[in-house]
Design a protein around this motif. Structure first.
Motif, PDB file in Angstrom:
ATOM      1  N   GLU A  99       0.828  -1.211   0.000  1.00  0.00           N
ATOM      2  CA  GLU A  99       0.000   0.000   0.000  1.00  0.00           C
ATOM      3  C   GLU A  99       0.861   1.258   0.000  1.00  0.00           C
ATOM      4  O   GLU A  99       0.567   2.216  -0.693  1.00  0.00           O
ATOM      5  CB  GLU A  99      -0.939  -0.001   1.220  1.00  0.00           C
ATOM      6  CG  GLU A  99      -1.926  -1.157   1.257  1.00  0.00           C
ATOM      7  CD  GLU A  99      -2.744  -1.282  -0.016  1.00  0.00           C
ATOM      8  OE1 GLU A  99      -3.194  -0.262  -0.535  1.00  0.00           O
ATOM      9  OE2 GLU A  99      -2.915  -2.417  -0.517  1.00  0.00           O
ATOM     10  N   TRP A 100       1.922   1.227   0.801  1.00  0.00           N
ATOM     11  CA  TRP A 100       2.820   2.389   0.926  1.00  0.00           C
ATOM     12  C   TRP A 100       3.452   2.751  -0.414  1.00  0.00           C
ATOM     13  O   TRP A 100       3.600   3.926  -0.750  1.00  0.00           O
ATOM     14  CB  TRP A 100       3.898   2.054   1.962  1.00  0.00           C
ATOM     15  CG  TRP A 100       4.884   3.151   2.214  1.00  0.00           C
ATOM     16  CD1 TRP A 100       4.730   4.204   3.083  1.00  0.00           C
ATOM     17  CD2 TRP A 100       6.181   3.307   1.615  1.00  0.00           C
ATOM     18  NE1 TRP A 100       5.866   4.989   3.056  1.00  0.00           N
ATOM     19  CE2 TRP A 100       6.769   4.465   2.167  1.00  0.00           C
ATOM     20  CE3 TRP A 100       6.910   2.578   0.670  1.00  0.00           C
ATOM     21  CZ2 TRP A 100       8.044   4.919   1.804  1.00  0.00           C
ATOM     22  CZ3 TRP A 100       8.177   3.023   0.304  1.00  0.00           C
ATOM     23  CH2 TRP A 100       8.722   4.186   0.866  1.00  0.00           C
ATOM     24  N   GLN A 101       3.858   1.738  -1.164  1.00  0.00           N
ATOM     25  CA  GLN A 101       4.670   1.967  -2.358  1.00  0.00           C
ATOM     26  C   GLN A 101       3.962   2.817  -3.434  1.00  0.00           C
ATOM     27  O   GLN A 101       4.620   3.546  -4.160  1.00  0.00           O
ATOM     28  CB  GLN A 101       5.132   0.635  -2.953  1.00  0.00           C
ATOM     29  CG  GLN A 101       4.045  -0.387  -3.245  1.00  0.00           C
ATOM     30  CD  GLN A 101       3.696  -0.535  -4.709  1.00  0.00           C
ATOM     31  OE1 GLN A 101       4.521  -0.262  -5.583  1.00  0.00           O
ATOM     32  NE2 GLN A 101       2.487  -0.988  -4.990  1.00  0.00           N
ATOM     33  N   HIS A 102       2.639   2.750  -3.492  1.00  0.00           N
ATOM     34  CA  HIS A 102       1.930   3.480  -4.555  1.00  0.00           C
ATOM     35  C   HIS A 102       2.348   4.948  -4.631  1.00  0.00           C
ATOM     36  O   HIS A 102       2.616   5.459  -5.701  1.00  0.00           O
ATOM     37  CB  HIS A 102       0.415   3.438  -4.327  1.00  0.00           C
ATOM     38  CG  HIS A 102      -0.208   2.108  -4.582  1.00  0.00           C
ATOM     39  ND1 HIS A 102      -0.327   1.567  -5.833  1.00  0.00           N
ATOM     40  CD2 HIS A 102      -0.751   1.195  -3.741  1.00  0.00           C
ATOM     41  CE1 HIS A 102      -0.937   0.393  -5.758  1.00  0.00           C
ATOM     42  NE2 HIS A 102      -1.200   0.144  -4.496  1.00  0.00           N
ATOM     43  N   ASN A 103       2.332   5.621  -3.481  1.00  0.00           N
ATOM     44  CA  ASN A 103       2.674   7.040  -3.489  1.00  0.00           C
ATOM     45  C   ASN A 103       4.105   7.317  -3.069  1.00  0.00           C
ATOM     46  O   ASN A 103       4.438   8.451  -2.717  1.00  0.00           O
ATOM     47  CB  ASN A 103       1.688   7.829  -2.623  1.00  0.00           C
ATOM     48  CG  ASN A 103       0.363   7.964  -3.329  1.00  0.00           C
ATOM     49  OD1 ASN A 103       0.309   8.441  -4.459  1.00  0.00           O
ATOM     50  ND2 ASN A 103      -0.708   7.508  -2.703  1.00  0.00           N
ATOM     51  N   ASN A 104       4.928   6.281  -3.106  1.00  0.00           N
ATOM     52  CA  ASN A 104       6.324   6.461  -2.756  1.00  0.00           C
ATOM     53  C   ASN A 104       7.206   5.840  -3.842  1.00  0.00           C
ATOM     54  O   ASN A 104       7.364   6.431  -4.897  1.00  0.00           O
ATOM     55  CB  ASN A 104       6.585   5.891  -1.359  1.00  0.00           C
ATOM     56  CG  ASN A 104       5.906   6.745  -0.288  1.00  0.00           C
ATOM     57  OD1 ASN A 104       6.427   7.783   0.075  1.00  0.00           O
ATOM     58  ND2 ASN A 104       4.739   6.333   0.205  1.00  0.00           N
ATOM     59  N   THR A 105       7.734   4.643  -3.592  1.00  0.00           N
ATOM     60  CA  THR A 105       8.616   4.008  -4.585  1.00  0.00           C
ATOM     61  C   THR A 105       8.043   4.092  -5.993  1.00  0.00           C
ATOM     62  O   THR A 105       8.712   4.502  -6.938  1.00  0.00           O
ATOM     63  CB  THR A 105       8.834   2.509  -4.246  1.00  0.00           C
ATOM     64  OG1 THR A 105       8.665   2.311  -2.852  1.00  0.00           O
ATOM     65  CG2 THR A 105      10.218   2.059  -4.670  1.00  0.00           C
TER      66      THR A 105
ATOM     67  N   PRO B  54      -3.506   7.403   9.300  1.00  0.00           N
ATOM     68  CA  PRO B  54      -3.752   6.606  10.502  1.00  0.00           C
ATOM     69  C   PRO B  54      -2.747   5.460  10.654  1.00  0.00           C
ATOM     70  O   PRO B  54      -2.104   5.067   9.689  1.00  0.00           O
ATOM     71  CB  PRO B  54      -5.147   6.019  10.222  1.00  0.00           C
ATOM     72  CG  PRO B  54      -5.169   5.833   8.733  1.00  0.00           C
ATOM     73  CD  PRO B  54      -4.386   6.999   8.188  1.00  0.00           C
ATOM     74  N   PHE B  55      -2.651   4.954  11.876  1.00  0.00           N
ATOM     75  CA  PHE B  55      -1.926   3.700  12.126  1.00  0.00           C
ATOM     76  C   PHE B  55      -2.534   3.057  13.361  1.00  0.00           C
ATOM     77  O   PHE B  55      -3.331   3.704  14.061  1.00  0.00           O
ATOM     78  CB  PHE B  55      -0.423   3.943  12.293  1.00  0.00           C
ATOM     79  CG  PHE B  55      -0.059   4.872  13.414  1.00  0.00           C
ATOM     80  CD1 PHE B  55       0.253   4.381  14.680  1.00  0.00           C
ATOM     81  CD2 PHE B  55      -0.033   6.246  13.221  1.00  0.00           C
ATOM     82  CE1 PHE B  55       0.591   5.247  15.717  1.00  0.00           C
ATOM     83  CE2 PHE B  55       0.298   7.126  14.260  1.00  0.00           C
ATOM     84  CZ  PHE B  55       0.610   6.621  15.512  1.00  0.00           C
ATOM     85  N   ILE B  56      -2.179   1.799  13.582  1.00  0.00           N
ATOM     86  CA  ILE B  56      -2.716   1.102  14.772  1.00  0.00           C
ATOM     87  C   ILE B  56      -1.586   0.497  15.592  1.00  0.00           C
ATOM     88  O   ILE B  56      -0.489   0.244  15.073  1.00  0.00           O
ATOM     89  CB  ILE B  56      -3.703  -0.035  14.406  1.00  0.00           C
ATOM     90  CG1 ILE B  56      -3.015  -1.077  13.486  1.00  0.00           C
ATOM     91  CG2 ILE B  56      -4.970   0.502  13.783  1.00  0.00           C
ATOM     92  CD1 ILE B  56      -3.729  -2.424  13.423  1.00  0.00           C
ATOM     93  N   GLU B  65      -0.665   2.379   7.130  1.00  0.00           N
ATOM     94  CA  GLU B  65      -1.346   2.228   5.842  1.00  0.00           C
ATOM     95  C   GLU B  65      -2.797   1.760   6.019  1.00  0.00           C
ATOM     96  O   GLU B  65      -3.078   0.594   6.285  1.00  0.00           O
ATOM     97  CB  GLU B  65      -0.592   1.277   4.904  1.00  0.00           C
ATOM     98  CG  GLU B  65       0.703   1.838   4.362  1.00  0.00           C
ATOM     99  CD  GLU B  65       0.499   3.093   3.496  1.00  0.00           C
ATOM    100  OE1 GLU B  65      -0.527   3.178   2.805  1.00  0.00           O
ATOM    101  OE2 GLU B  65       1.347   3.986   3.542  1.00  0.00           O
ATOM    102  N   SER B  66      -3.695   2.708   5.789  1.00  0.00           N
ATOM    103  CA  SER B  66      -5.121   2.470   6.040  1.00  0.00           C
ATOM    104  C   SER B  66      -5.674   1.218   5.374  1.00  0.00           C
ATOM    105  O   SER B  66      -6.410   0.447   5.994  1.00  0.00           O
ATOM    106  CB  SER B  66      -5.934   3.690   5.586  1.00  0.00           C
ATOM    107  OG  SER B  66      -5.611   4.038   4.255  1.00  0.00           O
TER     108      SER B  66
END
Lengths: 227, 227
Positions: A99-105, B54-56, B65-66
């Protein structure tokens, strides 16, 4: 299941490698992005409403988005491998990176590649020095986050084991090499990780990167001629 | 499970609504983004390595990552609701939107909001007319894709049933209203869909949007004063 892909597309390569390594059967359907095949009305109507690769047809079920396809294939084949583990927390760690990579890497590597190499190649239009500086700044920051945050306390992006997160990460990081930018340079942790990923994904990783590596070689030759 | 969030963050709102609607228990831990709480070294060391909401925290397990959190919570609680269905193809459809949105709805709505409203509010610096025009063009294109592609043949983003995809979509589309841009205007399909989502997510949707709606009201008043 038919997989529509182009080896010049980073998520196409990642998905192809993931499916092959996990022995999930599919019929490969190459799409030539360079010829603009994916932009026609017919392509969108018959094959995919989004006009992008990769996507799949599984019988009458059409699905786009590489990460959604990873999950669909894993669930359909009841996969439980280190590449996409079933265990709750391990899978969440893999998901976190995907999920993170979409708007990063993904964004930073792709934008740099597109604006510095692809657009000039297609249109002859060069990016302004300011724009290029900005794209490189974002790329460097993103790569530094891989080096200093993601790989700070674990050998792989999602922990102690290699996973599909590493495949997606590596396939993105290869791309700016076409534009002459080597992410491994000056980043010992990322460099060692990238070598491990290339090695542990074996011949299928190489297969998916043959065309890319030819372009990288060409860029290098042009750069040394220009010196 | 502790949820760290701020109602000014689109994915925070979406995740909060999803958890509440599905009766997944959590301890709400508000973070004040406006005060920069999330940017300190201590925050990153103790709470989340990424410095974003957000985070948990679920016991000793920290997850950012939501979308990854939606899946983690659904799997942990063995959820099988229309909001995140277990059925293979239905879940894949929801995933398809959740993956697509990162570089579409999320990027375009957030960038427009940030550059037109947030950055000027924080720094006094206005975007150039060219930059703003470009941001609006991307926003319009993205919203038109929701109107003409995603909602072309189905009442909800992932098919015939409302799902967490609609919650994520709606929470993003609310955001540019703070900057005076109403996505529903001139888009009858999107407009009807947004009303349905607001209604079917009930009081919790309203609760998550109270602060946002106050800002929208303020922007409207300023605009009518300026006339």
């Amino acid at each position: 299941m038919k997989l529509y892909f182009d080896f010049f597309s980073q998520p196409s390569r990642a998905l192809y490698i993931f499916l092959k390594i996990n022995k999930i059967p599919f019929e490969p359907c190459p799409v030539a992005l360079q010829k603009g095949e994916h932009l026609t009305k017919e392509f969108k109507e018959k094959l995919t409403r989004f006009g992008k690769v990769p996507f799949i047809h599984d019988g009458d079920f059409k699905l786009a988005e590489s990460v959604a396809i990873v999950r669909y294939a894993a669930r359909k084949h009841d996969l439980d491998s280190k590449w996409y583990p079933k265990e709750l927390r391990q899978q969440a760690r893999v998901d976190e990176y995907l999920e993170w990579q979409h708007n990063n890497t993904r964004t930073f590597c792709a934008l740099y590649f597109q604006k510095k190499w692809l657009v000039p190649m297609l249109t002859g239009e060069q990016p302004s020095p300011d724009r290029l500086k900005n794209l490189e700044k974002n790329l460097v920051q993103g790569l530094n986050e891989i080096e200093n945050v993601w790989l700070a306390n674990s050998p792989y992006l999602a922990g102690d084991q290699i996973s599909v997160a590493d495949i997606f990460g590596a396939c993105e990081i290869e791309q700016p090499r076409i534009a002459g930018f080597d992410a491994a340079e000056g980043r010992p942790v990322l460099s060692a990780w990238l070598e491990k990923v290339r090695k542990e994904t074996g011949p299928v990783y190489e297969e998916a990167h043959v065309s890319l590596n030819k372009l990288v070689q060409k860029t290098k030759e042009q750069a040394s001629k220009a010196k």
